[in-house]
Every structure is written in C-alpha cells, then in structure tokens.
Design a protein around this motif. Structure first.
Motif, PDB file in Angstrom:
ATOM      1  N   LYS A 150       0.807  -1.222   0.000  1.00 56.68           N
ATOM      2  CA  LYS A 150       0.000   0.000   0.000  1.00 56.68           C
ATOM      3  C   LYS A 150       0.840   1.273   0.000  1.00 56.68           C
ATOM      4  N   ASP A 151       1.902   1.287   0.814  1.00 56.38           N
ATOM      5  CA  ASP A 151       2.703   2.503   0.976  1.00 56.38           C
ATOM      6  C   ASP A 151       3.924   2.549   0.064  1.00 56.38           C
ATOM      7  N   GLY A 152       3.977   1.665  -0.902  1.00 58.77           N
ATOM      8  CA  GLY A 152       5.083   1.690  -1.848  1.00 58.77           C
ATOM      9  C   GLY A 152       6.155   0.644  -1.612  1.00 58.77           C
ATOM     10  N   THR A 153       5.880  -0.321  -0.740  1.00 61.40           N
ATOM     11  CA  THR A 153       6.834  -1.408  -0.530  1.00 61.40           C
ATOM     12  C   THR A 153       7.043  -2.185  -1.830  1.00 61.40           C
ATOM     13  N   ASN A 154       8.302  -2.479  -2.137  1.00 59.67           N
ATOM     14  CA  ASN A 154       8.652  -3.198  -3.356  1.00 59.67           C
ATOM     15  C   ASN A 154       8.621  -4.703  -3.100  1.00 59.67           C
ATOM     16  N   PRO A 155       7.636  -5.431  -3.612  1.00 60.30           N
ATOM     17  CA  PRO A 155       7.551  -6.868  -3.329  1.00 60.30           C
ATOM     18  C   PRO A 155       8.691  -7.670  -3.942  1.00 60.30           C
ATOM     19  N   ALA A 156       9.397  -7.074  -4.919  1.00 57.86           N
ATOM     20  CA  ALA A 156      10.533  -7.754  -5.540  1.00 57.86           C
ATOM     21  C   ALA A 156      11.853  -7.455  -4.832  1.00 57.86           C
ATOM     22  N   GLY A 157      11.815  -6.646  -3.766  1.00 61.60           N
ATOM     23  CA  GLY A 157      13.017  -6.338  -3.007  1.00 61.60           C
ATOM     24  C   GLY A 157      13.526  -7.547  -2.252  1.00 61.60           C
ATOM     25  N   ILE A 158      14.734  -7.458  -1.746  1.00 61.15           N
ATOM     26  CA  ILE A 158      15.378  -8.581  -1.059  1.00 61.15           C
ATOM     27  C   ILE A 158      14.543  -9.096   0.101  1.00 61.15           C
ATOM     28  N   PHE A 159      13.762  -8.184   0.752  1.00 58.82           N
ATOM     29  CA  PHE A 159      12.959  -8.599   1.906  1.00 58.82           C
ATOM     30  C   PHE A 159      11.514  -8.933   1.552  1.00 58.82           C
ATOM     31  N   ALA A 160      11.137  -8.829   0.269  1.00 59.98           N
ATOM     32  CA  ALA A 160       9.893  -9.415  -0.289  1.00 59.98           C
ATOM     33  C   ALA A 160       8.614  -9.056   0.464  1.00 59.98           C
ATOM     34  N   GLY A 161       8.566  -7.856   1.056  1.00 56.82           N
ATOM     35  CA  GLY A 161       7.331  -7.410   1.700  1.00 56.82           C
ATOM     36  C   GLY A 161       7.144  -7.854   3.129  1.00 56.82           C
ATOM     37  N   ILE A 162       8.190  -8.388   3.782  1.00 59.79           N
ATOM     38  CA  ILE A 162       8.021  -8.833   5.167  1.00 59.79           C
ATOM     39  C   ILE A 162       7.909  -7.621   6.100  1.00 59.79           C
TER      40      ILE A 162
END
Length: 491
Positions: free
Chosen positions: A63-75
């Motif tokens: 919702k706030d712009g978290t990148n789901p493809a980032g190293i931490f995958a939305g955790i």
C-alpha cells in the motif's frame, strides 16, 4: 485468524528466511504481516514496545510503496518513532509536546527501506527526542525488557530492541547518536550495527554535516539480515555534503568467508571509567573465544584523550538537542519548552545549549578531529577494538538517574553519569566509526550482555565478517541459545 506457522517455526526464521518463503510463493507477505500483528497483540501489553500498528499496511503490504521484488519481499518491519519520517503517519518522538504530529513525506531512507522490500507496519517506542537511555516516562509509556520485565531495555532504540528480542519481528529500525543501536542490542540480546558516517542518509531533514554523530541502522537476530539491510538501504540522497561509502563487494557476499587473522585490542579502562569485575570476566571470555578462532588478541588501551573526548561529546549533545528542541518549538510558535509537555532534563539541556557560541562548537569539533586522527593511527596497528557494550549492569525500570525525568539539576553531572554506564559506545559516533554489539555474553542475573567491536571508518564489512565467523562458530546460537521469558514461543 489461523497461524501461518507455529511460533517455534516463526522464531527460527530470520528476515531473509521469511523473504525466501515469500519469494518462492510458499507464503504471502500479507500472511507474514498478519502473524507479526498477532505477536504484537499477544506480547506488547507486557513489554510496551510498539506504539501503533498500521492495520492498513498489515492488510496490504504494498500500500505505501513497498517493493515486493526487493530482497525482503514485503516482510514486516517497525520504525523507531524518531528519525526517518513516514508520509501520512504519526511521529511523536516520545514526547507529549509532539502528540498528533503527522509527517507529510517519506524520508529518503524510508524510501530506501521500502525499495528493499520491507513493509513498515508500525512505530516503536523511544525516549523523548531519543536523548536518554530508556523509554521510561510513565506519562508516555514504559518499555520493559523481555528477558526480565523488572529491567529496562535501555535505549534510545527501546521498542525496537524489545520487539526483536521477543521474536515479534526479525528486523526493525534503530538509530544511534551515542550508542542507541548498540546499547539496547547488548541489553536485549540482539545484533546491533552502528554504521560508519556516510552509509545511511538522513535527508531531507538533516545531513552528516549537520548531525555529525547520528547514524541510522537496524536490530536483527542474524548477521545476514543486517548485511542485507545495509547493502540494500545504504547511499546518499542528491545534494549530500559528505561522501558515501560503497564497498567493493556487497556485505551479503563478504560475510560468507572468514576474515583474515585480525589484530584485536581488548580494553575496558577508558579514562575514569571501568567495567565491573563480572563484565571484565565476560570480556576476557569473549577475547579468548576470538583467540581460539585464530586471531591475535592483546589487552591494550587506545591512545586518545578520553577526558577531552567525553567532554566534547557532552557539548555536542547539548548543542544538537538544543537545536532539535528549538526547531520543534519554532514549528509550534512557542518561545520556550512547556514544563508539562517536555521532560525536565530536556528543558535543562535546551536552556544550557542556548548560551553556547560558535567558538565552543569549533573547539568541540577540533577535539573530534584530534580523536579521529588518533584512532585512525591506532587502526594502523590494530584491526578491531573490543570492549563490553556497557560498563555496568542493566538498570532496573525506574532508575531515574539515567532518564530525562531525572531531578538532577546539573546537565553535566547527568551526562557524566550516562558515560559511566555507557562508556564505550560514544567514541564511534564522535569519530564516525562503525561499531557492533554482538550477543555473546551475559550478566550475573542472566540478562544478555553485548560484546562491542569497533573498527576503522568505512570498514563496516569487517565487523559483519567477524560477526558471521562468530555466528558460524556458535552454530547460530547467540545468547548461548537462550530466549527471553517474554517470547513468541511462550504464547
């Protein structure tokens, strides 16, 4: 709501481990955030570490712009309630004065954190403006140590320390102006790296030139989580005054191999300050452990003017916090701190700092410069300085002498008292050095005791590399494999 996994399974996974499961499609970031929220519901009433949960971010991790493809995958991730801002969210800085203060934009580091794939789901506690050693004002909140609720978490990254130690989340935001990442990490049994000056940006509200001693970072339970956080969140915003460090290879790769044989200088007698006999014995055990790993270990005290360094650090704190408080007063159209809304020692610091001159600031900075040069010369002969993270045992909750609700009328006595217990961490802030607290030891009452390592500026990777070597030698069993009394596995 059914559990995504058992609490034992949850506690055995670090942030990278959770992210790998999300990336493989075995679980979703929403499910992970929901389980973290359940942990908060169960444990936060006891430790009082989390001020607010963002329910919308739990339900919708991007919702706030978290990148789901980032190293931490939305955790999920928690943000200390001072420092980087979150657009549209409250930031109250542990102060009654700042109740209802809502940020209008994300800080640069917030954007980097989101780009790395961390979903910020809430705020953690901090003492007023991050100034003192514990988040303990009964009129605001009292954060307690999950190992023993009668004791403080120390600070100023109080809530983050308790939340990570209790197993609520594996990684959380922290800041460090004199030890505020490393001290609570040591007290709560976490890993806490204070990076070099020039690693994490504090734009747009400050810079390394303006803030000098302050650093951003995280608490974690594994070296690889901290390494990944640094790798993916570091870097300066456009227009930074200071150069920003970039290593020749990512720390996440560097930590896979042991460091070469290191020259480690061990000490605890810094100026007028000494550790207790038990803490010295724990330091000796840690030094022997490193010697057994093949490193050269010798007891030697760095050749610096400790009295001048602590005096300059005190003056820096007074000047910096005076400016912080003055800026907040200006925003609210106030001429002086309201006695009922700002804590007594913060008011005294503001009053003292108003009389400081530029000449005094220049003299302080000259001490910083001399100390930095002397330590740089010392690191020509030594790779690591090893000390305890704290010189005295963890205080009980309500030990007012270390708090900004203290009735001590002397600002200088109050700071000197702080240096007596937190003797070894401020030097890294003064000189811009990296320092790390590793959960290798314990106090006589069973609470954790961090072992603290410093190295030359820009060589943060060496601390992580040494930490990874120790972690492997311990089979991952930091804190001797023990867990706090208040922990997700006890839910």
């Amino acid at each position: 709501m059914p559990l995504l996994m058992t609490w034992d399974e949850w506690a055995n996974l670090d942030a990278i481990g959770l992210a790998e499961l999300v990336s493989k499609g075995q679980i979703t970031s929403q499910e992970v955030s929901q389980q973290a929220a359940l942990a908060i519901d169960a444990l936060n009433p006891k430790i009082n570490a989390i001020i607010e949960v963002f329910d919308d971010a739990v339900s919708d991790p991007v919702k706030d712009g978290t990148n789901p493809a980032g190293i931490f995958a939305g955790i999920p991730y928690l943000m200390k309630d001072v420092g980087p801002t979150l657009k549209g969210r409250l930031q109250e800085m542990g102060s009654l004065l700042m109740r209802g203060n809502r940020s209008t934009a994300d800080s640069f580091l917030t954007e980097r954190i989101r780009q790395a794939g961390l979903n910020i789901i809430g705020r953690t506690t901090t003492p007023e403006f991050g100034l003192c050693s514990s988040a303990e004002n009964p009129e605001v909140y009292v954060t307690r140590n999950p190992w023993n609720l009668d004791y403080t978490t120390c600070g100023s990254s109080a809530g983050t320390a308790a939340a990570v130690a209790a197993g609520i989340i594996p990684i959380s935001h922290a800041t460090d102006g004199g030890g505020s990442i490393r001290i609570p990490a040591g007290v709560n049994g976490n890993i806490g790296l204070k990076p070099s000056r020039g690693v994490f940006s504090i734009a747009p509200y400050g810079s390394d030139l303006m803030s000098v001693v302050s650093a951003q970072g995280c608490h974690s339970r594994t070296i690889r989580d901290t390494a990944a956080f640094v790798d993916n969140c570091r870097g300066g915003a456009p227009g930074e005054f200071m150069p920003y460090w970039f290593p020749p290879q990512p720390y996440s790769e560097l930590i896979r191999r042991d460091p070469e044989r290191l020259r480690i200088a061990v000490s605890h007698e810094w100026g007028d300050y000494r550790s207790t006999p038990h803490i010295v014995a724990e330091l000796e055990r840690a030094a022997s452990f490193l010697e057994a790993l093949g490193h050269h270990v010798e007891w030697i005290i760095p050749d610096i003017d400790f009295h001048a360094a602590y005096k300059a650090q005190t003056e820096c704190y007074i000047m910096n916090f005076t400016q912080t408080i003055s800026g907040l007063l200006d925003q609210k159209g106030l001429e002086k701190p309201p006695a009922g809304l700002i804590e007594p020692m913060c008011i005294r610091v503001w009053e003292e700092g108003r009389s400081y001159s530029y000449t005094q600031r220049a003299k302080m900075q000259a001490v910083f410069n001399d100390t930095s040069r002397r330590l740089a010369s010392f690191f020509g002969d030594w790779d690591i300085i090893l000390t305890p993270t704290m010189g005295l045992p963890t205080p009980l909750v309500g030990t007012k002498e270390y708090l900004t609700i203290s009735d001590n009328l002397s600002v200088y006595e109050w700071f000197e008292n702080l240096w007596g217990i937190f003797s070894y961490t401020p030097i890294a802030n003064l000189c811009g050095l990296p320092g790390i607290s590793l959960p290798m030891a314990e106090l006589e009452n069973g609470l954790p005791l961090g072992i603290h390592a410093l190295t030359r500026q820009g060589d943060d990777g060496l601390l992580l590399q040494l930490g990874a070597q120790i972690e492997r030698a311990l089979n991952g069993k930091w804190n001797h494999g023990r867990r706090p009394a208040v922990h997700v596995t006890a839910i």
